[in-house]
Design an enzyme around this catalytic site. Structure first.
Site, PDB file in Angstrom:
ATOM      1  N   ASP A 244      -6.075  -5.500  -5.841  1.00 32.83           N
ATOM      2  CA  ASP A 244      -5.779  -4.098  -5.535  1.00 32.83           C
ATOM      3  C   ASP A 244      -4.336  -3.732  -5.885  1.00 32.83           C
ATOM      4  OD1 ASP A 244      -7.520  -5.601  -3.796  1.00 32.83           O
ATOM      5  OD2 ASP A 244      -7.829  -3.844  -2.549  1.00 32.83           O
TER       6      ASP A 244
ATOM      7  N   ASP B 239       0.793  -1.222   0.000  1.00 33.87           N
ATOM      8  CA  ASP B 239       0.000   0.000   0.000  1.00 33.87           C
ATOM      9  C   ASP B 239       0.827   1.275   0.000  1.00 33.87           C
ATOM     10  OD1 ASP B 239      -2.598  -1.107  -0.082  1.00 33.87           O
ATOM     11  OD2 ASP B 239      -2.476  -1.602   2.048  1.00 33.87           O
TER      12      ASP B 239
END
Length: 400
Positions: free
Chosen positions: A174, A116
């Site tokens: 993602d 992330d």
């Protein structure tokens, strides 16, 4: 006679000015102007309300704001929204606030335990550098990219998403979004191995994440020693085999971006196939704002419609606008994205000035299965909505 002539000239001037104003105020873009006015107000109020390093993430059921700290995966979206807000409105105060909120995230450059960092740094520092060209932002970007690349395994052929102990080598859809950070860094820091890793990850994901209809699994767990697929499942969708809406959006956006960076026809084919899956899906609501998972039992039940996910819609819109520039005839993608943006900009989804704790969009879903962030504003919904509006303005040549 002179008085009549003067009156005629005055009336002519008024008429000419009126036509000029009509020409400038394209009726088909009234919604866009209204939207940007709301954006300017909301972002300015948000920047005054929240403090750098504690960014607004969502709204809790009791009405309080959930804040994103320095280790929260969403923490880069609010600074990025301020940067996009500046580009959309020209408001220099937003640029000043964007800088403050961006620089407060400097320590993220040291985070090594998640993919992330792409969301966290590239959406904040990346936009800051793109817009300003200020080299102050480069050291953090360089460190973060090195840490993201370090999570790549040649054996698996992918970047590890999480370090959860109960999974062997998890890769989620993602993760496609964070490849953009590696492509950019490969060029910015003369690290061609970053782009190679991004390409390999994208190809591995095509092979193992996607079904015959081009919907995708959320998660694939690999054996880190052999690269063998151990399990395909979900951490977000209603079932392992369902089409979690935001996951499909991540895939569309990711492969569109990969093609833009590589011109590999496999990536374009994948992007267009995912787009077709979404645009032609029988359970896509009429306003083109999907429910949180296409396979929930009440996806189209008008009496009890499942919660919508404006964040998925915003990502889809932004991706389709980008995809429209990569193909010979992108009109169908622009048209579909425009329909999404008009829905998101309607009273049904766009907050009125002063409301919604100064978030822009209402009605998103974070993690339904965990009863987390259901039917709430989300910082990443706002971010990709703003990005989509910026791309739309560029394609339509709207002067800001």
């Amino acid at each position: 006679m002179k008085k009549k002539l003067s009156l005629l000239l005055a009336l002519s001037a008024i008429t000419i000015n009126s036509f000029a104003n009509l020409k400038q105020e394209d009726p088909s873009l009234v919604w866009f102007k209204k939207t940007t006015e709301t954006i300017r107000f909301q972002l300015n109020k948000a920047a005054q309300t929240y403090k750098p390093g504690k960014n607004p993430r969502s709204v809790n059921p009791d009405g309080t704001v959930r804040l994103a700290g320095l280790t929260d995966w969403t923490t880069g979206f609010f600074p990025g929204s301020l940067w996009y807000g500046y580009e959309l409105t020209g408001d220099k105060i937003l640029a000043e606030e964007a800088k403050k909120f961006t620089l407060a995230l400097d320590s993220i450059r040291n985070i090594k335990n998640t993919h992330d960092v792409g969301f966290m740094l590239y959406c904040s520092y990346g936009n800051a550098y793109r817009i300003t060209g200020d080299k102050t932002y480069l050291p953090a970007l360089a460190d973060g990219a090195a840490n993201l690349y370090a999570r790549f395994s040649p054996t698996v052929g992918a970047i590890r998403s999480w370090d959860f102990e109960w999974l062997h080598y998890p890769v989620i859809i993602d993760n496609m979004m964070n490849l953009e950070y590696l492509y950019w860094s490969a060029s910015a820091f003369s690290k061609p191995e970053y782009a190679t890793a991004a390409n390999t990850h994208a190809l591995t994901t095509i092979k193992n994440h996607f079904r015959k209809d081009f919907s995708s699994y959320h998660l694939v767990d690999y054996d880190p020693k052999t690269g063998k697929v151990l399990r395909k499942g979900t951490h977000q969708g209603v079932t392992d085999d369902s089409a979690w809406a935001r996951g499909q959006a991540w895939g569309l956006y990711g492969y569109t971006m990969c093609y833009a960076n590589t011109k590999n026809p496999k990536f374009l084919q994948q992007a267009e196939s995912i787009a077709a899956f979404l645009m032609n899906h029988p359970r896509m609501p009429k306003d083109k704002i999907p429910v949180w998972d296409f396979d929930v039992h009440n996806a189209l039940d008008t009496a009890e419609l499942a919660p919508r996910d404006a964040s998925a819609a915003a990502v889809i819109a932004s991706a389709l606008l980008d995809l429209s520039t990569q193909v010979k005839d992108g009109k169908k993608y622009i048209s579909y994205a425009e329909a999404i943006l008009k829905s998101l900009s309607s009273d049904a989804y766009l907050a009125k000035p002063g409301e919604n704790n100064y978030f822009l969009l209402k009605h998103s879903v974070g993690a339904f299965l965990y009863n987390s962030e259901i039917d709430t504003p989300l910082d990443y919904a706002d971010y990709y909505y703003l990005e989509a509006l910026k791309r739309y303005a560029s394609l339509k040549k709207i002067e800001i």
